[in-house]
Design a protein around this motif. Structure first.
Motif, PDB file in Angstrom:
ATOM      1  N   ASP A  76       0.813  -1.212   0.000  1.00 55.44           N
ATOM      2  CA  ASP A  76       0.000   0.000   0.000  1.00 55.44           C
ATOM      3  C   ASP A  76       0.847   1.264   0.000  1.00 55.44           C
ATOM      4  N   ASP A  77       0.579   2.120  -0.981  1.00 55.29           N
ATOM      5  CA  ASP A  77       1.273   3.397  -1.076  1.00 55.29           C
ATOM      6  C   ASP A  77       0.688   4.358  -0.043  1.00 55.29           C
ATOM      7  N   ILE A  78       1.535   5.046   0.678  1.00 54.14           N
ATOM      8  CA  ILE A  78       1.074   5.918   1.768  1.00 54.14           C
ATOM      9  C   ILE A  78       0.117   6.990   1.265  1.00 54.14           C
ATOM     10  N   LEU A  79       0.447   7.639   0.169  1.00 56.52           N
ATOM     11  CA  LEU A  79      -0.344   8.772  -0.310  1.00 56.52           C
ATOM     12  C   LEU A  79      -1.470   8.382  -1.252  1.00 56.52           C
ATOM     13  N   ASN A  80      -1.338   7.287  -1.973  1.00 52.01           N
ATOM     14  CA  ASN A  80      -2.306   6.962  -3.027  1.00 52.01           C
ATOM     15  C   ASN A  80      -3.251   5.810  -2.722  1.00 52.01           C
ATOM     16  N   SER A  81      -3.066   5.122  -1.615  1.00 51.24           N
ATOM     17  CA  SER A  81      -3.947   4.011  -1.249  1.00 51.24           C
ATOM     18  C   SER A  81      -4.953   4.453  -0.186  1.00 51.24           C
ATOM     19  N   PRO A  82      -6.195   3.941  -0.242  1.00 50.43           N
ATOM     20  CA  PRO A  82      -7.217   4.298   0.746  1.00 50.43           C
ATOM     21  C   PRO A  82      -7.107   3.397   1.972  1.00 50.43           C
ATOM     22  N   TRP A  83      -6.184   3.682   2.856  1.00 48.86           N
ATOM     23  CA  TRP A  83      -5.896   2.742   3.940  1.00 48.86           C
ATOM     24  C   TRP A  83      -6.262   3.253   5.324  1.00 48.86           C
ATOM     25  N   LEU A  84      -6.730   4.469   5.435  1.00 46.73           N
ATOM     26  CA  LEU A  84      -7.161   4.966   6.747  1.00 46.73           C
ATOM     27  C   LEU A  84      -8.553   4.415   7.089  1.00 46.73           C
ATOM     28  N   PRO A  85      -8.873   4.219   8.365  1.00 51.48           N
ATOM     29  CA  PRO A  85     -10.170   3.648   8.768  1.00 51.48           C
ATOM     30  C   PRO A  85     -11.293   4.676   8.752  1.00 51.48           C
ATOM     31  N   LEU A  86     -11.420   5.385   7.622  1.00 49.50           N
ATOM     32  CA  LEU A  86     -12.448   6.416   7.458  1.00 49.50           C
ATOM     33  C   LEU A  86     -13.186   6.170   6.148  1.00 49.50           C
ATOM     34  N   PRO A  87     -14.279   5.445   6.152  1.00 48.73           N
ATOM     35  CA  PRO A  87     -14.989   5.102   4.911  1.00 48.73           C
ATOM     36  C   PRO A  87     -15.308   6.305   4.029  1.00 48.73           C
ATOM     37  N   ALA A  88     -15.610   7.444   4.628  1.00 46.83           N
ATOM     38  CA  ALA A  88     -15.973   8.622   3.841  1.00 46.83           C
ATOM     39  C   ALA A  88     -14.765   9.251   3.141  1.00 46.83           C
ATOM     40  N   ASP A  89     -13.595   9.132   3.727  1.00 44.49           N
ATOM     41  CA  ASP A  89     -12.386   9.712   3.147  1.00 44.49           C
ATOM     42  C   ASP A  89     -11.154   8.994   3.707  1.00 44.49           C
ATOM     43  N   PRO A  90     -10.820   7.830   3.150  1.00 43.31           N
ATOM     44  CA  PRO A  90      -9.733   7.006   3.708  1.00 43.31           C
ATOM     45  C   PRO A  90      -8.334   7.363   3.213  1.00 43.31           C
ATOM     46  N   TYR A  91      -8.165   8.535   2.600  1.00 48.60           N
ATOM     47  CA  TYR A  91      -6.863   8.913   2.054  1.00 48.60           C
ATOM     48  C   TYR A  91      -6.106   9.871   2.985  1.00 48.60           C
ATOM     49  N   ILE A  92      -4.787   9.821   2.879  1.00 41.19           N
ATOM     50  CA  ILE A  92      -3.922  10.725   3.630  1.00 41.19           C
ATOM     51  C   ILE A  92      -4.071  12.148   3.084  1.00 41.19           C
ATOM     52  N   HIS A  93      -4.171  13.133   3.980  1.00 39.37           N
ATOM     53  CA  HIS A  93      -4.274  14.532   3.578  1.00 39.37           C
ATOM     54  C   HIS A  93      -2.941  15.262   3.656  1.00 39.37           C
ATOM     55  N   THR A  94      -2.050  14.760   4.478  1.00 44.65           N
ATOM     56  CA  THR A  94      -0.761  15.417   4.690  1.00 44.65           C
ATOM     57  C   THR A  94       0.039  15.508   3.386  1.00 44.65           C
ATOM     58  N   THR A  95       0.622  16.666   3.139  1.00 45.12           N
ATOM     59  CA  THR A  95       1.521  16.835   1.991  1.00 45.12           C
ATOM     60  C   THR A  95       2.947  16.966   2.514  1.00 45.12           C
ATOM     61  N   ASN A  96       3.767  15.992   2.182  1.00 43.44           N
ATOM     62  CA  ASN A  96       5.143  15.956   2.657  1.00 43.44           C
ATOM     63  C   ASN A  96       5.976  15.206   1.626  1.00 43.44           C
ATOM     64  N   GLU A  97       6.996  15.828   1.108  1.00 39.28           N
ATOM     65  CA  GLU A  97       7.825  15.213   0.066  1.00 39.28           C
ATOM     66  C   GLU A  97       8.439  13.906   0.531  1.00 39.28           C
ATOM     67  N   ALA A  98       8.639  13.749   1.813  1.00 41.51           N
ATOM     68  CA  ALA A  98       9.248  12.528   2.335  1.00 41.51           C
ATOM     69  C   ALA A  98       8.328  11.320   2.179  1.00 41.51           C
ATOM     70  N   LEU A  99       7.051  11.564   1.912  1.00 41.47           N
ATOM     71  CA  LEU A  99       6.081  10.462   1.798  1.00 41.47           C
ATOM     72  C   LEU A  99       5.875   9.997   0.362  1.00 41.47           C
TER      73      LEU A  99
END
Length: 232
Positions: free
Chosen positions: A169-192
């Motif tokens: 699972d890609d940190i930024l592009n995979s829906p892996w958070l336990p939030l059915p309405a919006d399971p994507y990462i919002h943080t913008t960080n080049e290290a990710l």
């Protein structure tokens, strides 16, 4: 498959019209017609729709034939008035519809089932780096692959992952958070960028690296990541 896909799938319309012609010779009530549409007419293209994305015009023609059968009072040559459009008939009965299927949506849903198989069985061929959710059409794709890929947006909007080893699972592009309405990462960080979820775990342990997570993510993302139990 060729470019004239509507002609290729024309046999489905012909079979449906043949069935409806036989039904028209009978004196059917609305209840009878409802059963025939749901158990007979709408199931007819199921096999083809589980493999191919039917052209929109084919779905429309099939729905038009079913709509005419629904509103026709008797006899195959009898004209009828369509008091309600087909889309409204597809609404749940609790909302005033008849719970008929929207064939296009049903087609996408069936292809979504095939997509689950693709997730695990065809990774090396279609998306060697990444997941089905990030896969692209590619060069010279088969019509079957194009069809299955049509369900990608549906899966993106209705799926979130369970974290196992975290290597897929890609940190930024995979829906892996336990939030059915919006399971994507919002943080913008080049290290990710291009990093996998397992990079957020402690080396050699089945546990999150809390210090690293709070350092890289905003509060919303960090708290949701740490709430996820890491699977075996």
């Amino acid at each position: 498959m060729g470019r004239k896909k509507s002609a290729v799938f024309g046999f489905i319309k012909e079979k449906l019209q043949e069935r409806i012609k036989n039904w028209d010779n009978k004196n059917l009530s609305k209840s009878d017609k409802e059963v025939l549409i749901k158990s007979g007419a709408q199931r007819l293209p199921s096999y083809a729709m589980s493999v191919f994305l039917l052209p929109a015009v084919v779905c429309q023609e099939l729905e038009m034939a079913m709509s005419k059968f629904w509103w026709r009072s008797k006899g195959s040559n009898t004209k009828s008035i369509h008091w309600v459009c087909w889309n409204k008939l597809c609404a749940p009965k609790s909302e005033g519809g008849m719970s008929f299927r929207c064939l296009r949506d049903f087609n996408i849903a069936l292809l979504g089932k095939q997509a689950w198989l693709v997730f695990s069985n065809f990774k090396a061929r279609y998306y060697p780096s990444g997941t089905f959710l990030s896969a692209s059409v590619g060069s010279s794709p088969s019509y079957i692959w194009r069809s299955v890929l049509a369900s990608q947006s549906l899966l993106k909007s209705n799926k979130f992952c369970r974290v196992g080893c975290g290597k897929e699972d890609d940190i930024l592009n995979s829906p892996w958070l336990p939030l059915p309405a919006d399971p994507y990462i919002h943080t913008t960080n080049e290290a990710l960028i291009n990093q996998k979820v397992f990079a957020l775990m402690k080396t050699g342990e089945r546990a999150w690296d809390e210090d690293l997570i709070f350092d890289l993510f905003d509060r919303r993302d960090a708290e949701n990541i740490l709430s996820i139990p890491i699977g075996a």
